[in-house]
Design an enzyme around this catalytic site. Structure first.
Site, PDB file in Angstrom:
ATOM      1  N   ASP A  83     -43.235   7.254  -4.516  1.00  0.00           N
ATOM      2  CA  ASP A  83     -42.375   6.855  -3.394  1.00  0.00           C
ATOM      3  C   ASP A  83     -43.122   7.151  -2.103  1.00  0.00           C
ATOM      4  O   ASP A  83     -44.078   7.923  -2.085  1.00  0.00           O
ATOM      5  CB  ASP A  83     -40.974   7.482  -3.428  1.00  0.00           C
ATOM      6  CG  ASP A  83     -40.944   8.975  -3.675  1.00  0.00           C
ATOM      7  OD1 ASP A  83     -41.969   9.641  -3.456  1.00  0.00           O
ATOM      8  OD2 ASP A  83     -39.876   9.486  -4.073  1.00  0.00           O
ATOM      9  N   GLU A  88     -46.293  19.709 -13.751  1.00  0.00           N
ATOM     10  CA  GLU A  88     -46.560  20.575 -12.585  1.00  0.00           C
ATOM     11  C   GLU A  88     -46.988  21.990 -12.976  1.00  0.00           C
ATOM     12  O   GLU A  88     -46.413  22.969 -12.508  1.00  0.00           O
ATOM     13  CB  GLU A  88     -45.321  20.608 -11.671  1.00  0.00           C
ATOM     14  CG  GLU A  88     -44.873  19.209 -11.248  1.00  0.00           C
ATOM     15  CD  GLU A  88     -43.546  19.177 -10.493  1.00  0.00           C
ATOM     16  OE1 GLU A  88     -42.925  20.237 -10.309  1.00  0.00           O
ATOM     17  OE2 GLU A  88     -43.131  18.070 -10.097  1.00  0.00           O
ATOM     18  N   HIS A 108     -45.952  11.215  -4.741  1.00  0.00           N
ATOM     19  CA  HIS A 108     -44.919  11.331  -3.696  1.00  0.00           C
ATOM     20  C   HIS A 108     -45.624  11.322  -2.343  1.00  0.00           C
ATOM     21  O   HIS A 108     -46.103  12.358  -1.871  1.00  0.00           O
ATOM     22  CB  HIS A 108     -44.100  12.597  -3.905  1.00  0.00           C
ATOM     23  CG  HIS A 108     -43.279  12.549  -5.157  1.00  0.00           C
ATOM     24  ND1 HIS A 108     -42.226  11.676  -5.313  1.00  0.00           N
ATOM     25  CD2 HIS A 108     -43.376  13.231  -6.325  1.00  0.00           C
ATOM     26  CE1 HIS A 108     -41.697  11.829  -6.521  1.00  0.00           C
ATOM     27  NE2 HIS A 108     -42.375  12.761  -7.164  1.00  0.00           N
ATOM     28  N   ASN A 123     -48.606  15.858 -16.216  1.00  0.00           N
ATOM     29  CA  ASN A 123     -48.107  15.142 -15.035  1.00  0.00           C
ATOM     30  C   ASN A 123     -48.079  16.091 -13.847  1.00  0.00           C
ATOM     31  O   ASN A 123     -47.717  17.259 -13.992  1.00  0.00           O
ATOM     32  CB  ASN A 123     -46.678  14.665 -15.371  1.00  0.00           C
ATOM     33  CG  ASN A 123     -46.082  13.714 -14.361  1.00  0.00           C
ATOM     34  OD1 ASN A 123     -46.720  12.739 -13.976  1.00  0.00           O
ATOM     35  ND2 ASN A 123     -44.852  13.986 -13.936  1.00  0.00           N
ATOM     36  N   GLU A 155     -44.312   8.590 -10.447  1.00  0.00           N
ATOM     37  CA  GLU A 155     -43.151   8.884  -9.586  1.00  0.00           C
ATOM     38  C   GLU A 155     -43.382   8.415  -8.151  1.00  0.00           C
ATOM     39  O   GLU A 155     -43.029   9.116  -7.197  1.00  0.00           O
ATOM     40  CB  GLU A 155     -42.880  10.400  -9.570  1.00  0.00           C
ATOM     41  CG  GLU A 155     -42.681  11.016 -10.929  1.00  0.00           C
ATOM     42  CD  GLU A 155     -42.273  12.498 -10.886  1.00  0.00           C
ATOM     43  OE1 GLU A 155     -41.932  13.014  -9.811  1.00  0.00           O
ATOM     44  OE2 GLU A 155     -42.311  13.132 -11.964  1.00  0.00           O
TER      45      GLU A 155
HETATM   46  O1  9MR Z   1     -35.447  13.303  -8.283  1.00  0.00           O
HETATM   47  C1  9MR Z   1     -35.114  14.534  -8.886  1.00  0.00           C
HETATM   48  C2  9MR Z   1     -33.935  15.155  -8.151  1.00  0.00           C
HETATM   49  O2  9MR Z   1     -32.767  14.380  -8.338  1.00  0.00           O
HETATM   50  C3  9MR Z   1     -33.716  16.577  -8.635  1.00  0.00           C
HETATM   51  O3  9MR Z   1     -32.706  17.193  -7.849  1.00  0.00           O
HETATM   52  C4  9MR Z   1     -35.014  17.346  -8.541  1.00  0.00           C
HETATM   53  C5  9MR Z   1     -34.817  18.763  -9.023  1.00  0.00           C
HETATM   54  O4  9MR Z   1     -35.989  19.470  -9.142  1.00  0.00           O
HETATM   55  O5  9MR Z   1     -36.010  16.710  -9.317  1.00  0.00           O
HETATM   56  C6  9MR Z   1     -36.328  15.439  -8.824  1.00  0.00           C
HETATM   57  O6  9MR Z   1     -37.377  14.848  -9.569  1.00  0.00           O
HETATM   58  C7  9MR Z   1     -38.630  15.519  -9.542  1.00  0.00           C
HETATM   59  C8  9MR Z   1     -39.312  15.250 -10.861  1.00  0.00           C
HETATM   60  O7  9MR Z   1     -38.485  15.612 -11.921  1.00  0.00           O
HETATM   61  C9  9MR Z   1     -40.640  15.978 -10.954  1.00  0.00           C
HETATM   62  N1  9MR Z   1     -41.485  15.671  -9.838  1.00  0.00           N
HETATM   63  C10 9MR Z   1     -40.877  15.798  -8.515  1.00  0.00           C
HETATM   64  C11 9MR Z   1     -39.578  14.999  -8.464  1.00  0.00           C
HETATM   65  C12 9MR Z   1     -38.987  15.027  -7.063  1.00  0.00           C
HETATM   66  O8  9MR Z   1     -38.629  16.341  -6.716  1.00  0.00           O
END
Ligand code: 9MR
Length: 346
Positions: A267, A159, A236, A200, A265
């Site tokens: 969903d 990101e 997402h 990513n 990722e």
């Molecule tokens: O799913 C993850 C969640 O449990 C955490 O609280 C969050 C914190 O930033 O991160 C989520 O995973 C993220 C991933 O690492 C990067 N892309 C976005 C995902 C969803 O927020």
């Protein structure tokens, strides 16, 4: 020819029944992935992996690739400076080994989920730029080396581009300048030369400014001879938005640069409550995403961000939304799961 031999000859010469000429319908995602020559993965919640036998059973039955949802992030592995806590990440890697799953390392450089010692040190000026660069190099080297040979692909930088196409003003960009990205890839490659190294991001499925900037980052790194091997589309999605219909073309633009492609990722969330219509739309989004990936030869991995609505980041981040995964809270497969199984080759 004697009648018996003639009958036998006719039976042997008869064409095989149609279904025998095609692989039978896959029994689960692992088999589906195998038939298509890709890996289908999921993010893993380590607490659930440890505590819930039914979660473990479905994960290990269905998925041939795994990503730690949080366990490999910096705040998880080095909560205090110099104090490393690898137990959760190790457990994931070990579970993967035992169940023939490949692993995506997530993630080496991010602006989120950094340990407090690091962010406060930078904020209050006790950690300056030179030291920060060394800290980043040590972090990448230590972590990539620890799992050397056990990680198929690393999300090296996560990101780094804003939605408007500008570079994200993280502590990395602000204090180290844009060269931190090339450095990160070089350090990761040195530590684990066989891992595929990825950039990513989210919204990369459709957002033109982000797509263009990310393409030019990749070209720029390649021109400098930096080892970058893959592009990760987080994916997402939500059914209240149109499906990103150009996604396969975007994948192709990155593949044309020689990169491997992964959905990292996926969903598909919805406004609650769940209805049969919404589940049908969601199933269609999942089906299209897999079809898009399969239409691009370079797309090797299709990973969902959690497989059960019992453990999903969505409700906590988008109030009133949820039900984004392939299995419901009781681990019953949803229409989206069956939609994936129905995707045919070609
Ligand atoms: O799913 C993850 C969640 O449990 C955490 O609280 C969050 C914190 O930033 O991160 C989520 O995973 C993220 C991933 O690492 C990067 N892309 C976005 C995902 C969803 O927020």
């Amino acid at each position: 020819m004697k009648p018996l031999i003639l009958a036998l000859a006719l039976v042997l010469a008869a064409p095989l029944p149609a279904q025998a000429a095609h692989p039978r319908p896959p029994r689960d995602l692992r088999e589906l992935a195998h038939q298509h020559g890709i890996r289908i993965g999921s993010a893993v919640d380590i607490a659930a992996l440890r505590a819930e036998a039914d979660y473990r059973k479905v994960l290990n039955r269905e998925f041939s690739h795994v990503t730690a949802e949080n366990a490999m992030k910096w705040e998880s592995v080095e909560p205090e400076r110099g104090v490393f806590t690898w137990a959760d990440a190790d457990a994931l890697v070990e579970n993967a080994r035992r169940n023939h799953q490949r692993v995506r390392g997530h993630t080496l450089v991010w602006h989120n989920q950094l340990p407090a010692w690091l962010t406060t040190g930078v904020e209050n000026g006790t950690i300056g730029a030179t030291e920060l660069r060394k800290i980043l190099r040590d972090h990448i080297t230590t972590q990539a080396r620890r799992y050397k040979g056990k990680i198929r692909a690393w999300d090296v930088v996560n990101e780094v581009v804003n939605d408007d196409g500008t570079m994200r003003q993280s502590i990395w960009l602000t204090h180290l300048g844009p060269g931190y990205i090339a450095d990160a890839f070089r350090w990761a490659h040195r530590a684990d030369p066989h891992a595929k190294l990825y950039i990513n991001d989210y919204n990369l499925e459709w957002n033109a400014p982000k797509i263009e900037t990310t393409l030019s980052i990749v070209k720029d790194l390649q021109a400098q001879g930096v080892p970058i091997h893959g592009i990760g589309f987080q994916g997402h999605l939500g059914i209240q938005y149109d499906y990103p219909g150009d996604w396969a073309n975007v994948m192709r633009r990155f593949a044309d640069l020689g990169l491997e492609v992964a959905v990292t990722e996926l969903d598909v969330r919805m406004e609650l409550p769940v209805t049969p219509e919404k589940l049908a739309t969601q199933a269609e989004y999942y089906r299209r995403a897999l079809t898009d990936c399969l239409s691009v030869k370079a797309c090797r991995e299709f990973t969902v961000w959690g497989f059960t609505d019992r453990h999903s980041w969505v409700p906590g981040w988008f109030p009133g939304q949820g039900a984004a995964c392939l299995f419901d809270e009781n681990l019953a497969p949803k229409p989206a799961y069956h939609a994936l199984l129905s995707v045919k080759k070609g």
